[in-house]
Design an enzyme around this catalytic site. Structure first.
Site, PDB file in Angstrom:
ATOM      1  N   ARG A  64      67.015 -35.810 -62.040  1.00 41.08           N
ATOM      2  CA  ARG A  64      67.641 -34.507 -62.311  1.00 41.08           C
ATOM      3  C   ARG A  64      66.606 -33.388 -62.371  1.00 41.08           C
ATOM      4  O   ARG A  64      66.928 -32.233 -62.119  1.00 41.08           O
ATOM      5  CB  ARG A  64      68.489 -34.587 -63.585  1.00 41.08           C
ATOM      6  N   GLU A 101      63.249 -47.778 -74.104  1.00 41.81           N
ATOM      7  CA  GLU A 101      63.738 -48.430 -75.314  1.00 41.81           C
ATOM      8  C   GLU A 101      63.518 -49.946 -75.254  1.00 41.81           C
ATOM      9  O   GLU A 101      63.118 -50.564 -76.228  1.00 41.81           O
ATOM     10  CB  GLU A 101      65.218 -48.104 -75.491  1.00 41.81           C
TER      11      GLU A 101
HETATM   12  P1  AMP Z   1      62.952 -39.617 -73.193  1.00 40.01           P
HETATM   13  O1  AMP Z   1      61.847 -40.239 -72.411  1.00 40.01           O
HETATM   14  O2  AMP Z   1      63.430 -40.468 -74.343  1.00 40.01           O
HETATM   15  O3  AMP Z   1      62.612 -38.203 -73.626  1.00 40.01           O
HETATM   16  O4  AMP Z   1      64.209 -39.515 -72.234  1.00 40.01           O
HETATM   17  C1  AMP Z   1      64.305 -38.487 -71.298  1.00 40.01           C
HETATM   18  C2  AMP Z   1      64.830 -38.960 -69.973  1.00 40.01           C
HETATM   19  O5  AMP Z   1      65.957 -39.818 -70.124  1.00 40.01           O
HETATM   20  C3  AMP Z   1      65.298 -37.779 -69.164  1.00 40.01           C
HETATM   21  O6  AMP Z   1      64.947 -37.983 -67.789  1.00 40.01           O
HETATM   22  C4  AMP Z   1      66.802 -37.737 -69.377  1.00 40.01           C
HETATM   23  O7  AMP Z   1      67.468 -37.366 -68.200  1.00 40.01           O
HETATM   24  C5  AMP Z   1      67.174 -39.154 -69.815  1.00 40.01           C
HETATM   25  N1  AMP Z   1      68.004 -39.173 -71.046  1.00 40.01           N
HETATM   26  C6  AMP Z   1      67.611 -39.632 -72.272  1.00 40.01           C
HETATM   27  N2  AMP Z   1      68.601 -39.527 -73.179  1.00 40.01           N
HETATM   28  C7  AMP Z   1      69.659 -38.970 -72.519  1.00 40.01           C
HETATM   29  C8  AMP Z   1      70.979 -38.567 -72.927  1.00 40.01           C
HETATM   30  N3  AMP Z   1      71.428 -38.729 -74.186  1.00 40.01           N
HETATM   31  N4  AMP Z   1      71.788 -38.005 -71.992  1.00 40.01           N
HETATM   32  C9  AMP Z   1      71.344 -37.824 -70.715  1.00 40.01           C
HETATM   33  N5  AMP Z   1      70.126 -38.184 -70.276  1.00 40.01           N
HETATM   34  C10 AMP Z   1      69.271 -38.745 -71.155  1.00 40.01           C
END
Ligand code: AMP
Length: 181
Positions: A64, A101
């Site tokens: 995205r 995760e």
């Molecule tokens: P993080 O590495 O935990 O910051 O996760 C960010 C990445 O995961 C981004 O590329 C987001 O598009 C996706 N992502 C994580 N959580 C969500 C969520 N609740 N809704 C949509 N996309 C998410």
């Protein structure tokens, strides 16, 4: 940002409960991207601090971040650099592992995609734990890039990602935030 625009952006993001698993609310931006006025407002807001500044390239995180990053790069007359999941780029790459995760993943950039001391803005749709963005920062810095900011439409502040990037001396800009996961 005026309150009506902010409300429109918030309302254009669709929340999907319990996706991809129970307890997670997926913030779906396809509804926002499909709305011409709101898509334009989001890009305008994200480029606003950089109008008149010299930006060499915008780096977008798959997938995205490509949609937003391409539009932002165009507005700033900057180049665009894709940061991809491993195994997708055809030329020589630099690679970094990062934790999800469950388990590890890796992301890559072409090793000649960014020059030393170039002024870069990093873009994705959402920051949660910040693990993905932190890995992208490491990749860009490994090539000598200067990261001026990381920009996202959505912040999930309870997950700590913005604070994690701030600790890396990366200024973070987000437009809307939602509580919880
Ligand atoms: P993080 O590495 O935990 O910051 O996760 C960010 C990445 O995961 C981004 O590329 C987001 O598009 C996706 N992502 C994580 N959580 C969500 C969520 N609740 N809704 C949509 N996309 C998410």
């Amino acid at each position: 940002m005026d309150p009506d625009t902010l409300r429109e952006i918030r309302e254009a993001i669709r929340a999907i409960p319990d996706y991809p698993k129970p307890g997670i609310t997926f913030r779906d931006i396809t509804t926002l991207l499909g709305n011409a006025r709101v898509f334009r407002a989001v890009v305008d807001q994200l480029v606003q601090p950089w109008l008149g500044a010299h930006i060499d390239r915008v780096a977008g995180i798959e997938a995205r971040g490509f949609i937003l990053g391409g539009a932002i790069a165009h507005q700033l007359s900057a180049g665009f650099v894709p940061i991809r999941k491993k195994g997708k780029l055809p030329y020589a790459t630099v690679r970094v592992a990062y934790s999800l995760e469950y388990g590890l993943d890796e992301m890559e950039m072409h090793r000649d995609a960014v020059g030393s001391a170039e002024r870069i803005i990093l873009v994705d749709d959402l920051i949660a734990t910040g693990g993905t963005a932190e890995a992208a920062v490491k990749l860009l810095r490994s090539l000598g890039a200067q990261i001026l900011a990381a920009c996202f439409i959505i912040d999930l502040p309870d997950l700590g990602g913005s604070a994690r990037l701030a600790a890396l001396q990366v200024p973070v800009r987000t437009l809307v935030s939602f509580q919880g996961h």
